[in-house]
Motif scaffolding. Sequence first.
Motif, PDB file in Angstrom:
ATOM      1  N   SER A 103       0.835  -1.203   0.000  1.00 21.11           N
ATOM      2  CA  SER A 103       0.000   0.000   0.000  1.00 21.11           C
ATOM      3  C   SER A 103       0.868   1.251   0.000  1.00 21.11           C
ATOM      4  N   ALA A 104       1.922   1.247   0.793  1.00 20.11           N
ATOM      5  CA  ALA A 104       2.829   2.394   0.847  1.00 20.11           C
ATOM      6  C   ALA A 104       3.521   2.597  -0.496  1.00 20.11           C
ATOM      7  N   VAL A 105       3.949   1.512  -1.124  1.00 18.01           N
ATOM      8  CA  VAL A 105       4.608   1.611  -2.427  1.00 18.01           C
ATOM      9  C   VAL A 105       3.660   2.220  -3.463  1.00 18.01           C
ATOM     10  N   VAL A 106       2.424   1.737  -3.475  1.00 20.15           N
ATOM     11  CA  VAL A 106       1.453   2.253  -4.443  1.00 20.15           C
ATOM     12  C   VAL A 106       1.155   3.725  -4.168  1.00 20.15           C
ATOM     13  N   ALA A 107       1.004   4.094  -2.907  1.00 20.30           N
ATOM     14  CA  ALA A 107       0.727   5.500  -2.566  1.00 20.30           C
ATOM     15  C   ALA A 107       1.892   6.398  -2.992  1.00 20.30           C
ATOM     16  N   VAL A 108       3.113   5.951  -2.791  1.00 19.48           N
ATOM     17  CA  VAL A 108       4.282   6.739  -3.195  1.00 19.48           C
ATOM     18  C   VAL A 108       4.354   6.854  -4.721  1.00 19.48           C
ATOM     19  N   VAL A 109       4.063   5.768  -5.423  1.00 20.77           N
ATOM     20  CA  VAL A 109       4.087   5.807  -6.893  1.00 20.77           C
ATOM     21  C   VAL A 109       3.015   6.757  -7.414  1.00 20.77           C
ATOM     22  N   VAL A 110       1.825   6.709  -6.824  1.00 17.93           N
ATOM     23  CA  VAL A 110       0.756   7.631  -7.235  1.00 17.93           C
ATOM     24  C   VAL A 110       1.188   9.075  -6.980  1.00 17.93           C
ATOM     25  N   LEU A 167       0.050  15.357  -1.445  1.00 16.75           N
ATOM     26  CA  LEU A 167       0.579  14.510  -0.370  1.00 16.75           C
ATOM     27  C   LEU A 167      -0.502  14.135   0.627  1.00 16.75           C
ATOM     28  N   ALA A 168      -1.340  15.094   0.982  1.00 12.77           N
ATOM     29  CA  ALA A 168      -2.425  14.811   1.927  1.00 12.77           C
ATOM     30  C   ALA A 168      -3.419  13.828   1.326  1.00 12.77           C
ATOM     31  N   GLY A 169      -3.743  13.977   0.057  1.00 10.46           N
ATOM     32  CA  GLY A 169      -4.670  13.058  -0.601  1.00 10.46           C
ATOM     33  C   GLY A 169      -4.141  11.635  -0.637  1.00 10.46           C
ATOM     34  N   CYS A 170      -2.859  11.493  -0.950  1.00 11.40           N
ATOM     35  CA  CYS A 170      -2.247  10.158  -0.961  1.00 11.40           C
ATOM     36  C   CYS A 170      -2.178   9.567   0.448  1.00 11.40           C
ATOM     37  N   LEU A 171      -1.924  10.408   1.445  1.00  6.54           N
ATOM     38  CA  LEU A 171      -1.896   9.933   2.827  1.00  6.54           C
ATOM     39  C   LEU A 171      -3.283   9.487   3.285  1.00  6.54           C
ATOM     40  N   VAL A 172      -4.316  10.230   2.914  1.00 14.03           N
ATOM     41  CA  VAL A 172      -5.688   9.829   3.256  1.00 14.03           C
ATOM     42  C   VAL A 172      -6.015   8.488   2.605  1.00 14.03           C
ATOM     43  N   GLY A 173      -5.644   8.314   1.358  1.00 18.39           N
ATOM     44  CA  GLY A 173      -5.867   7.040   0.676  1.00 18.39           C
ATOM     45  C   GLY A 173      -5.133   5.894   1.343  1.00 18.39           C
ATOM     46  N   PHE A 174      -3.873   6.126   1.715  1.00 20.66           N
ATOM     47  CA  PHE A 174      -3.087   5.085   2.373  1.00 20.66           C
ATOM     48  C   PHE A 174      -3.674   4.714   3.734  1.00 20.66           C
ATOM     49  N   LEU A 175      -4.022   5.719   4.535  1.00 22.81           N
ATOM     50  CA  LEU A 175      -4.563   5.437   5.863  1.00 22.81           C
ATOM     51  C   LEU A 175      -5.903   4.721   5.780  1.00 22.81           C
ATOM     52  N   SER A 176      -6.738   5.094   4.832  1.00 23.48           N
ATOM     53  CA  SER A 176      -8.022   4.399   4.700  1.00 23.48           C
ATOM     54  C   SER A 176      -7.816   2.955   4.258  1.00 23.48           C
ATOM     55  N   SER A 177      -6.845   2.729   3.408  1.00 24.66           N
ATOM     56  CA  SER A 177      -6.526   1.369   2.985  1.00 24.66           C
ATOM     57  C   SER A 177      -5.988   0.543   4.158  1.00 24.66           C
ATOM     58  N   ALA A 178      -5.103   1.151   4.948  1.00 26.78           N
ATOM     59  CA  ALA A 178      -4.543   0.450   6.108  1.00 26.78           C
ATOM     60  C   ALA A 178      -5.632   0.101   7.121  1.00 26.78           C
ATOM     61  N   LEU A 179      -6.538   1.031   7.367  1.00 23.14           N
ATOM     62  CA  LEU A 179      -7.630   0.761   8.302  1.00 23.14           C
ATOM     63  C   LEU A 179      -8.601  -0.270   7.741  1.00 23.14           C
ATOM     64  N   TRP A 183      -6.766  13.856  -5.635  1.00 23.70           N
ATOM     65  CA  TRP A 183      -5.772  12.875  -5.225  1.00 23.70           C
ATOM     66  C   TRP A 183      -6.286  11.922  -4.157  1.00 23.70           C
ATOM     67  N   ILE A 184      -7.285  12.323  -3.404  1.00 22.41           N
ATOM     68  CA  ILE A 184      -7.943  11.348  -2.520  1.00 22.41           C
ATOM     69  C   ILE A 184      -8.612  10.284  -3.386  1.00 22.41           C
ATOM     70  N   ALA A 185      -9.343  10.733  -4.409  1.00 22.78           N
ATOM     71  CA  ALA A 185     -10.011   9.782  -5.298  1.00 22.78           C
ATOM     72  C   ALA A 185      -9.006   8.924  -6.063  1.00 22.78           C
ATOM     73  N   GLY A 186      -7.938   9.536  -6.557  1.00 23.26           N
ATOM     74  CA  GLY A 186      -6.932   8.794  -7.313  1.00 23.26           C
ATOM     75  C   GLY A 186      -6.209   7.755  -6.480  1.00 23.26           C
ATOM     76  N   SER A 187      -5.803   8.131  -5.285  1.00 23.90           N
ATOM     77  CA  SER A 187      -5.100   7.169  -4.434  1.00 23.90           C
ATOM     78  C   SER A 187      -6.056   6.089  -3.939  1.00 23.90           C
ATOM     79  N   TYR A 188      -7.301   6.453  -3.654  1.00 26.41           N
ATOM     80  CA  TYR A 188      -8.311   5.476  -3.237  1.00 26.41           C
ATOM     81  C   TYR A 188      -8.492   4.423  -4.329  1.00 26.41           C
ATOM     82  N   ALA A 189      -8.617   4.875  -5.575  1.00 25.04           N
ATOM     83  CA  ALA A 189      -8.813   3.948  -6.688  1.00 25.04           C
ATOM     84  C   ALA A 189      -7.587   3.065  -6.905  1.00 25.04           C
ATOM     85  N   ALA A 190      -6.404   3.644  -6.842  1.00 24.05           N
ATOM     86  CA  ALA A 190      -5.184   2.860  -7.044  1.00 24.05           C
ATOM     87  C   ALA A 190      -4.992   1.833  -5.939  1.00 24.05           C
TER      88      ALA A 190
END
Length: 150
Positions: A21-28, A49-61, A113-120
Amino acid sequence: MTGPAQPATAARGYLRFLAWSAVVAVVVGAAGFWPTRRLAGDDGVPALLAGCLVGFLSSALGGLPIALIRDRAPASRLVALMGAMGVRLLAVVVLGAAALLSGRFARTPLLLWIAGSYAALLGVDAWYALRTAQEAAKTADTQEEDLETR
């Protein structure tokens, strides 16, 4: 009904999921850096950065219910998968709203970027759910064979 997941196996699988998940968020984030900076200016980069972090944290949770109910009965695993989707959606809405309402980030790049990272990250989440379901099914089959041979 089988017993709970082996702690080491469940933790190792969840940590592998977090790493991917971290790798994908960083790539996005890396892929979006230049376009965001060019289109939204320097104010867009913190939103990215905030959008990618929100996506990563939601994925982790969202992965937690799957990790916690990893080797249980099929009905419990189904409930865990549904719970994971709900937790992930709730987390992205709450964290995204908090970031948006804070006023610290440019609105449009943040939401994009929240939507983009969420989708990725949805692909990583699906991979983790399928992998744990396959491992649980293998474990259940092995346990059935052990019981039949006794």
